[in-house]
Write a protein that holds these residues in place. Structure first.
Motif, PDB file in Angstrom:
ATOM      1  N   LEU A  17      15.559 -23.050 -10.710  1.00  0.00           N
ATOM      2  CA  LEU A  17      16.619 -23.192  -9.687  1.00  0.00           C
ATOM      3  C   LEU A  17      16.049 -22.903  -8.298  1.00  0.00           C
ATOM      4  CD1 LEU A  17      19.634 -21.431 -11.475  1.00  0.00           C
ATOM      5  CD2 LEU A  17      19.541 -23.845 -10.795  1.00  0.00           C
ATOM      6  N   ALA A  18      15.176 -21.874  -8.242  1.00  0.00           N
ATOM      7  CA  ALA A  18      14.566 -21.513  -6.963  1.00  0.00           C
ATOM      8  C   ALA A  18      13.682 -22.653  -6.449  1.00  0.00           C
ATOM      9  CB  ALA A  18      13.742 -20.237  -7.113  1.00  0.00           C
ATOM     10  N   GLN A  19      12.949 -23.290  -7.371  1.00  0.00           N
ATOM     11  CA  GLN A  19      12.076 -24.403  -6.967  1.00  0.00           C
ATOM     12  C   GLN A  19      12.911 -25.567  -6.421  1.00  0.00           C
ATOM     13  OE1 GLN A  19       9.076 -23.677  -6.992  1.00  0.00           O
ATOM     14  NE2 GLN A  19       8.274 -22.862  -8.898  1.00  0.00           N
ATOM     15  N   VAL A  20      14.016 -25.873  -7.124  1.00  0.00           N
ATOM     16  CA  VAL A  20      14.875 -26.981  -6.682  1.00  0.00           C
ATOM     17  C   VAL A  20      15.467 -26.664  -5.313  1.00  0.00           C
ATOM     18  CG1 VAL A  20      16.996 -28.283  -7.180  1.00  0.00           C
ATOM     19  CG2 VAL A  20      15.409 -27.734  -9.033  1.00  0.00           C
ATOM     20  N   GLN A  21      15.891 -25.399  -5.129  1.00  0.00           N
ATOM     21  CA  GLN A  21      16.477 -24.990  -3.850  1.00  0.00           C
ATOM     22  C   GLN A  21      15.446 -25.113  -2.715  1.00  0.00           C
ATOM     23  OE1 GLN A  21      17.241 -20.794  -3.165  1.00  0.00           O
ATOM     24  NE2 GLN A  21      19.234 -21.275  -2.278  1.00  0.00           N
ATOM     25  N   ALA A  22      14.215 -24.655  -2.988  1.00  0.00           N
ATOM     26  CA  ALA A  22      13.167 -24.724  -1.961  1.00  0.00           C
ATOM     27  C   ALA A  22      12.898 -26.181  -1.580  1.00  0.00           C
ATOM     28  CB  ALA A  22      11.882 -24.085  -2.494  1.00  0.00           C
ATOM     29  N   ARG A  23      12.869 -27.038  -2.592  1.00  0.00           N
ATOM     30  CA  ARG A  23      12.603 -28.459  -2.313  1.00  0.00           C
ATOM     31  C   ARG A  23      13.756 -29.073  -1.510  1.00  0.00           C
ATOM     32  NH1 ARG A  23       9.402 -32.736  -4.546  1.00  0.00           N
ATOM     33  NH2 ARG A  23       8.287 -31.335  -5.910  1.00  0.00           N
ATOM     34  N   ARG A  24      14.999 -28.713  -1.873  1.00  0.00           N
ATOM     35  CA  ARG A  24      16.156 -29.267  -1.159  1.00  0.00           C
ATOM     36  C   ARG A  24      16.173 -28.814   0.296  1.00  0.00           C
ATOM     37  NH1 ARG A  24      21.561 -29.081  -4.868  1.00  0.00           N
ATOM     38  NH2 ARG A  24      21.010 -30.782  -6.262  1.00  0.00           N
ATOM     39  N   GLU A  25      15.874 -27.513   0.496  1.00  0.00           N
ATOM     40  CA  GLU A  25      15.864 -26.993   1.871  1.00  0.00           C
ATOM     41  C   GLU A  25      14.806 -27.720   2.695  1.00  0.00           C
ATOM     42  OE1 GLU A  25      15.419 -22.765   1.849  1.00  0.00           O
ATOM     43  OE2 GLU A  25      17.422 -22.418   1.026  1.00  0.00           O
ATOM     44  N   ARG A  26      13.657 -27.965   2.057  1.00  0.00           N
ATOM     45  CA  ARG A  26      12.591 -28.648   2.783  1.00  0.00           C
ATOM     46  C   ARG A  26      12.968 -30.106   3.055  1.00  0.00           C
ATOM     47  NH1 ARG A  26       8.898 -27.490  -0.397  1.00  0.00           N
ATOM     48  NH2 ARG A  26       8.481 -29.542  -1.235  1.00  0.00           N
ATOM     49  N   ASP A  27      13.654 -30.723   2.095  1.00  0.00           N
ATOM     50  CA  ASP A  27      14.062 -32.117   2.289  1.00  0.00           C
ATOM     51  C   ASP A  27      15.087 -32.262   3.412  1.00  0.00           C
ATOM     52  OD1 ASP A  27      12.326 -32.946   0.374  1.00  0.00           O
ATOM     53  OD2 ASP A  27      13.819 -33.263  -1.203  1.00  0.00           O
TER      54      ASP A  27
END
Length: 494
Positions: A17-27
């Motif tokens: 979940l943390a990885q997905v969140q980090a990717r979304r924030e970066r996107d």
């Protein structure tokens, strides 16, 4: 037990979940769109190179170019074995950024490695930049003040299209005009805070646009580890070595065979070959009975006195270690690269980036004290030309007359394989994930309950469900994250 499985699944889900969140924030962030002109700098650079790219290099260059052309910051890890040609891929990525009118920064962990990059990049790129009135700048901590000020002025004005250096690149005084791409070499050697500093610096340089980030590593990451820890990264892999590389034969010898090793060196240098001899310490220490670099240097100089190379000149032995001044290190490396020194006795400062094709023998003393990835890196300093190369691992049994089980496993792995990915897999099995990653996790163990070796099905399950949970019930996803990870989420931004 079902309860134990449940704990493991929850822990892995939180991490994904943390990885997905980090990717979304970066996107959600914006980055400059970097596209080269049809016959631009990347094509001219490729035409000027004295060698053709391998298929793997061409594939990876295309993956990076596609990322740079998007308005979202690239966050890509380029992994490839020792000697697979990552530097030229970085040079072509830099050429895309420069052609699009932006700056590129390349940060390396040691001055020797930064020097090597600087030398190669100047040779490749500078002739193409000169007609455009742009230059390559060089930044390290040991630079004379006047030279440093001149470099800082070039970087701030934008005249320096490419900036190569050590962590000096992220110091406060450095102000970029338009930083579009940051390349971090041997990324595992930099702390999370240092990687964040480079991103912040870039954000300040160009109207709040984030830079694209390319991280490089010659310590390949096992698949299960990449899926869990680097799930927020896109990974490009160079899985092919350039043609003409000779295989390296690796042998393990007990320290009492040392005289035979020295005899072998005498024969090698008499034929005009060059030799590395790596020691763990600079000077003798009472606490650790390890052969020191200074003592080994004196011993080899004496043993090789009277030996002449094919040109009739007496062979010379050099000594390289971290306590020498930067200018001395540079002079010694230049002498070895030019063939003026037949043998280089060194500490591990030569671990990464040193490229001398004529060196065909690597001796690593007290090999049982080195980590597996370090041994693999050191071995990669030979086998860079067409001559068959050998790596000798000298070990010293302890008072018990034997080395530890883990040391024996490491030495066995070195003899059995040259594949960096297999080395990484065995290293993970010997050391465990927390240690393998080191500073990536800021000293905390990677996972408390799940096990990367045995829980691959659960990792796959967590990877599949994390994006679905964010889509269906973001509040539940956030609660789950905070319960498991608390304040560690910042580290994913690096």
């Amino acid at each position: 037990h079902p309860a134990w499985q449940r704990l493991k699944a929850e822990e892995l889900l939180a991490q994904q979940l943390a990885q997905v969140q980090a990717r979304r924030e970066r996107d959600a962030l914006r980055a400059p769109v970097l596209r080269a002109a049809p016959e631009g700098l990347p094509q001219r650079l490729q035409a000027a190179l004295p060698f053709a790219l391998t298929g793997a290099q061409r594939r990876v260059v295309a993956e990076i170019a596609a990322d740079l052309a998007r308005p979202v910051p690239m966050h890509r890890l380029l992994q490839g074995d020792v000697g697979s040609g990552k530097t030229v891929v970085a040079a072509l990525a830099a050429a895309v950024a420069i052609d699009a009118g932006w700056q590129c920064a390349l940060m390396a962990p040691t001055e020797i490695l930064a020097e090597q990059h600087f030398g190669k990049l100047v040779q490749w790129i500078e002739p193409l930049l000169a007609p455009l009135g742009r230059t390559v700048a060089w930044l390290t901590g040991s630079q004379p003040r006047a030279q440093r000020q001149a470099m800082l002025a070039r970087i701030a004005s934008g005249e320096a299209a490419l900036v190569v250096g050590t962590h000096a690149v992220i110091q406060e005084q450095v102000a970029f005009a338009r930083l579009g791409l940051a390349v971090i070499d041997e990324q595992h050697r930099f702390g999370v805070a240092q990687r964040l500093a480079l991103r912040r610096k870039a954000g300040a340089s160009a109207a709040g646009l984030e830079p694209h980030l390319l991280m490089m590593s010659a310590t390949p990451i096992p698949r299960t580890l990449a899926m869990t820890v680097y799930g927020d990264l896109d990974v490009s892999t160079i899985d092919e070595l350039p043609p003409g590389r000779s295989p390296i034969v690796t042998k393990v010898l007990a320290a009492h065979r040392r005289p035979a090793v020295i005899e072998r060196i005498r024969a090698q240098v008499a034929q005009g070959r060059q030799v590395y001899w790596v020691c763990p310490l600079i000077e003798e220490s009472e606490a650790l009975d390890l052969r020191a670099a200074t003592a080994t240097h004196a011993e080899l100089a004496q043993a090789l006195a009277g030996v002449h190379g094919p040109d009739g000149r007496p062979v010379q032995v050099g000594l390289l270690h971290a306590r020498l001044a930067a200018a001395e290190k540079k002079a010694i490396m230049a002498a070895f690269a030019a063939g003026a020194l037949a043998v280089l006795v060194s500490t591990t400062v030569i671990e990464v980036g040193v490229d001398v094709p004529n060196a065909s023998l690597m001796v690593i003393e007290h090999a049982e004290r080195f980590g597996l990835s370090q041994l693999h890196q050191l071995r990669g300093r030979v086998g860079r030309g067409t001559v068959a190369s050998v790596c000798l691992l000298l070990y010293s049994p302890g008072e018990s007359g034997r080395v530890s089980d883990s040391a024996r496993e490491r030495l066995r792995a070195m003899v059995e394989t040259q594949d960096g990915f297999e080395i990484a897999r065995r290293d993970l099995a010997i050391r465990g994930p927390g240690e393998f990653l080191g500073s990536r996790q800021s000293g905390t163990p990677l996972l408390r309950f799940a096990d990367l070796d045995t829980d691959e099905p659960l990792i796959e399950w967590a990877r599949r469900w994390a994006p679905r949970l964010w889509a269906r019930d973001p509040a539940a996803a956030q609660r789950h994250l905070e319960r498991w990870l608390g304040g560690k989420l910042d580290y994913l931004k690096a």
